[in-house]
Write an enzyme that holds these catalytic residues in place. Structure first.
Site: not given
Length: 322
Positions: A32, A74, A114, A141, A170, A178, A201-204, A215
């Site tokens: 687009d 895309g 993904s 998603y 990635v 993004k 981020f703190r771990s929950h 990751r």
């Protein structure tokens, strides 16, 4: 001609650079093109033609005899978007049309799936196709990518060569547009520039201490290497993981970003936003045996090497493009 859909995007534009570097210059960029904030991703790249996403299938009908390969990258990739209709239109129905065109015109296909399809990883991160129907994505998603994978596997007719790539985390140049969906490395770099600190981020989850969430981070240049390998390989069709096969902590990521910028680490923790807390992946790690089994033997860039290249040669060079 080689077609790249999502050509203005992060991975698509990096793939075009890689193709150009390998002397493939008859590239058809599909996207687009009203999204002007992303046009700089194609600056300096050799293209044969730009085709609007909505006109692609008409263009393909007229030019199919000249098309050698399609990379369908895309997609709508926003994991915080919950309008299922958007994903059905852009990620599912459009992808079905690409698939069917590749069958009709005998064109080989690589498309973007993904790792979001794996959800919380209840049954691991194995790209064994018999397990795909049991996966439980956490958001629309991921579900749209899962739905297309399952649809593709169920088809009696398939392109003579096809591969779906389950991209893990990635990162790399050309992702500046993004926003919230950009990599943690991109956000860490900006935070260090602006404040001198990185917020994680703190771990929950009682199984993980703060910063030890893991990751599988893969450098975009490795992604483009695999895409080129598959374009040349053209056998062993199927769905493949694309990560490094080695999970790393967010703390490793933050410390290496500081190191690449020549700064001492200053890291603080905040609560994970409530809207994603119950859908947060604490661990992802691609099982990479399948891709290696078909002959892809190049080593993947380490997190240390990837962050250093990204930070020093792109982000610190005023967001230079790849």
């Amino acid at each position: 001609m080689i077609v790249v859909t999502g050509a203005l995007g992060f991975i698509g534009s990096c793939l075009i650079r890689k193709l150009n570097d390998e002397n493939f210059n008859a590239i058809v960029a599909v996207d687009d093109f009203s999204k002007t904030e992303k046009l700089k991703n194609l600056e300096g790249k050799n293209l044969k033609e730009k085709v609007e996403r909505t006109h692609f299938f008409e263009w393909l009908a007229d030019n199919q005899k000249e098309v050698e390969f399609i990379f369908h990258l895309g997609a709508r990739t926003d994991t915080t978007e919950f309008d299922v209709n958007i994903f059905n239109e852009l990620n599912l129905e459009y992808s079905k049309k690409v698939w069917q065109a590749c069958i009709e015109y005998s064109i080989p296909l690589v498309y973007a799936s993904s790792a979001a399809t794996y959800g919380l990883g209840e049954i691991g991160y194995d790209d064994d196709e018999t397990k795909i129907k049991h996966l439980k994505p956490l958001n629309p998603y991921g579900q749209s990518k899962q739905d297309f994978d399952l649809w593709a596997l169920a088809q009696a007719q398939k392109p003579f060569f096809w591969a779906g790539l389950k991209f893990f985390n990635v990162y790399g140049p050309n992702e500046y547009h993004k926003g919230r969906m950009a990599s943690v490395i991109f956000h860490a770099f900006k935070q260090i520039q602006d404040t001198g600190t990185v917020t994680l981020f703190r771990s929950h989850n009682p199984d993980y201490i703060d910063g030890q969430q893991k990751r599988d981070f893969i450098y975009v240049k490795d992604v483009t290497e695999v895409c080129l390998f598959l374009m040349k390989h053209r056998k062993n069709s199927g769905i493949y993981n694309l990560g490094t096969g080695k999970a790393r902590t967010f703390l490793d990521l933050a410390k290496n970003t500081f190191k690449s910028m020549g700064k001492e680490p200053q890291i603080k923790f905040i609560d994970t936003p409530a809207d994603i807390r119950d859908k947060y992946q604490y661990f992802t790690e691609a099982n990479m045996r399948k891709l290696k089994s078909i002959g892809y033997l190049k080593p993947f860039t380490t997190l240390e090497e990837g962050i250093k290249d990204y930070v020093q040669n792109y982000l610190m060079q005023d967001y230079k493009h790849f």
